[in-house]
Design a protein around this motif. Structure first.
Motif, PDB file in Angstrom:
ATOM      1  N   GLN A   1       0.839  -1.148   0.010  1.00 50.76           N
ATOM      2  CA  GLN A   1       0.158   0.146  -0.208  1.00 50.76           C
ATOM      3  C   GLN A   1       0.896   1.429   0.076  1.00 50.76           C
ATOM      4  O   GLN A   1       1.647   1.508   1.024  1.00 50.76           O
ATOM      5  CB  GLN A   1      -0.865   0.008   1.302  1.00 50.76           C
ATOM      6  CG  GLN A   1      -1.936   1.024   1.254  1.00 50.76           C
ATOM      7  CD  GLN A   1      -2.859   1.072   2.436  1.00 50.76           C
ATOM      8  OE1 GLN A   1      -2.650   0.197   3.145  1.00 50.76           O
ATOM      9  NE2 GLN A   1      -3.775   1.967   2.646  1.00 50.76           N
TER      10      GLN A   1
ATOM     11  N   THR B   1       0.639   6.073  -5.856  1.00 50.86           N
ATOM     12  CA  THR B   1       0.156   7.282  -5.148  1.00 50.86           C
ATOM     13  C   THR B   1       0.709   8.593  -6.274  1.00 50.86           C
ATOM     14  O   THR B   1       1.776   8.252  -6.750  1.00 50.86           O
ATOM     15  CB  THR B   1       0.828   7.636  -3.888  1.00 50.86           C
ATOM     16  OG1 THR B   1       0.315   8.753  -3.070  1.00 50.86           O
ATOM     17  CG2 THR B   1       2.479   7.348  -4.079  1.00 50.86           C
TER      18      THR B   1
ATOM     19  N   PHE C   1       1.379   5.278  -0.200  1.00 53.11           N
ATOM     20  CA  PHE C   1       0.791   6.654   0.193  1.00 53.11           C
ATOM     21  C   PHE C   1       1.846   7.578   0.278  1.00 53.11           C
ATOM     22  O   PHE C   1       3.021   7.506   0.513  1.00 53.11           O
ATOM     23  CB  PHE C   1      -0.253   6.248   1.436  1.00 53.11           C
ATOM     24  CG  PHE C   1       0.693   5.967   2.325  1.00 53.11           C
ATOM     25  CD1 PHE C   1       0.725   4.439   2.583  1.00 53.11           C
ATOM     26  CD2 PHE C   1       1.160   6.673   3.487  1.00 53.11           C
ATOM     27  CE1 PHE C   1       1.320   3.838   3.905  1.00 53.11           C
ATOM     28  CE2 PHE C   1       1.774   6.332   4.552  1.00 53.11           C
ATOM     29  CZ  PHE C   1       1.699   4.849   4.701  1.00 53.11           C
ATOM     30  N   GLY C   2       1.324   8.884   0.462  1.00 46.61           N
ATOM     31  CA  GLY C   2       2.365   9.902   0.790  1.00 46.61           C
ATOM     32  C   GLY C   2       2.414  10.922  -0.446  1.00 46.61           C
ATOM     33  O   GLY C   2       2.968  11.941  -0.435  1.00 46.61           O
TER      34      GLY C   2
ATOM     35  N   LEU D   1       7.194   9.469   0.106  1.00 45.84           N
ATOM     36  CA  LEU D   1       6.277   8.454  -0.021  1.00 45.84           C
ATOM     37  C   LEU D   1       6.580   7.231   0.820  1.00 45.84           C
ATOM     38  O   LEU D   1       7.858   6.953   1.057  1.00 45.84           O
ATOM     39  CB  LEU D   1       6.402   7.995  -1.652  1.00 45.84           C
ATOM     40  CG  LEU D   1       6.181   9.146  -2.591  1.00 45.84           C
ATOM     41  CD1 LEU D   1       6.458   8.267  -4.159  1.00 45.84           C
ATOM     42  CD2 LEU D   1       4.976   9.907  -2.476  1.00 45.84           C
TER      43      LEU D   1
ATOM     44  N   GLN E   1      -0.890   0.202  -4.868  1.00 45.34           N
ATOM     45  CA  GLN E   1      -2.006   0.773  -5.916  1.00 45.34           C
ATOM     46  C   GLN E   1      -1.631   2.039  -6.593  1.00 45.34           C
ATOM     47  O   GLN E   1      -2.216   2.782  -7.570  1.00 45.34           O
ATOM     48  CB  GLN E   1      -3.201   0.906  -4.850  1.00 45.34           C
ATOM     49  CG  GLN E   1      -3.173   2.101  -4.247  1.00 45.34           C
ATOM     50  CD  GLN E   1      -2.388   2.106  -3.083  1.00 45.34           C
ATOM     51  OE1 GLN E   1      -1.879   1.254  -2.775  1.00 45.34           O
ATOM     52  NE2 GLN E   1      -2.467   3.134  -1.866  1.00 45.34           N
TER      53      GLN E   1
ATOM     54  N   CYS F   1       5.593   2.927   1.557  1.00 45.28           N
ATOM     55  CA  CYS F   1       5.048   1.705   0.912  1.00 45.28           C
ATOM     56  C   CYS F   1       4.997   0.663   2.195  1.00 45.28           C
ATOM     57  O   CYS F   1       6.031   0.215   2.367  1.00 45.28           O
ATOM     58  CB  CYS F   1       5.588   1.080  -0.167  1.00 45.28           C
ATOM     59  SG  CYS F   1       5.287  -0.218  -0.921  1.00 45.28           S
TER      60      CYS F   1
END
Length: 122
Positions: free
Chosen positions: A4, A116, A6-7, A19, A114, A21
């Protein structure tokens, strides 16, 4: 393993983002991990990789000196610190992981996050 990322976000040129993960599953420390990015209409571009052993890292020429990949196996997390961002860094960033030794060099991963989105304004 599930990943996953994000960031991402919107940042002005010259700014920074980190970022993350997050990986689920066991034995994350045995995986080669990396980041790639993609913009619409273009192929995925390798950004950075971190080997599972020896602390090896490798970077695309376009990000050398500006981006740093790191990992915290205790937290099952890979990071991408991005400094001095440029508009051409705008892309969706994906993290990947694989067990094969070749993946460190090929940047071909079996598992993907996914994505970002990073947008750098001029």
């Amino acid at each position: 393993v599930q990943l996953q990322a994000f960031g991402g976000g919107l940042v002005q040129a010259g700014g920074s983002l980190r970022l993350s993960c997050l990986a689920s599953g066991r034995s994350f420390s045995l995986y080669n991990v990396g980041w790639v990015r993609q913009t619409p209409g273009k192929e995925r571009e390798f950004v950075a990789a971190f080997g599972w052993t020896g602390g090896r890292t490798t970077y695309a020429d376009s990000v050398k000196g500006r981006f740093t990949i790191s990992r915290d196996n205790a937290k099952n997390t890979v990071y991408l610190q991005m400094n001095n961002l440029k508009p051409e860094d705008t892309a969706v960033y994906y993290c990947g992981a694989a067990l094969s030794a070749a993946s460190y060099y090929s940047h071909e991963y079996d598992y993907w996050g996914q994505g970002t989105e990073v947008t750098v304004s001029s």
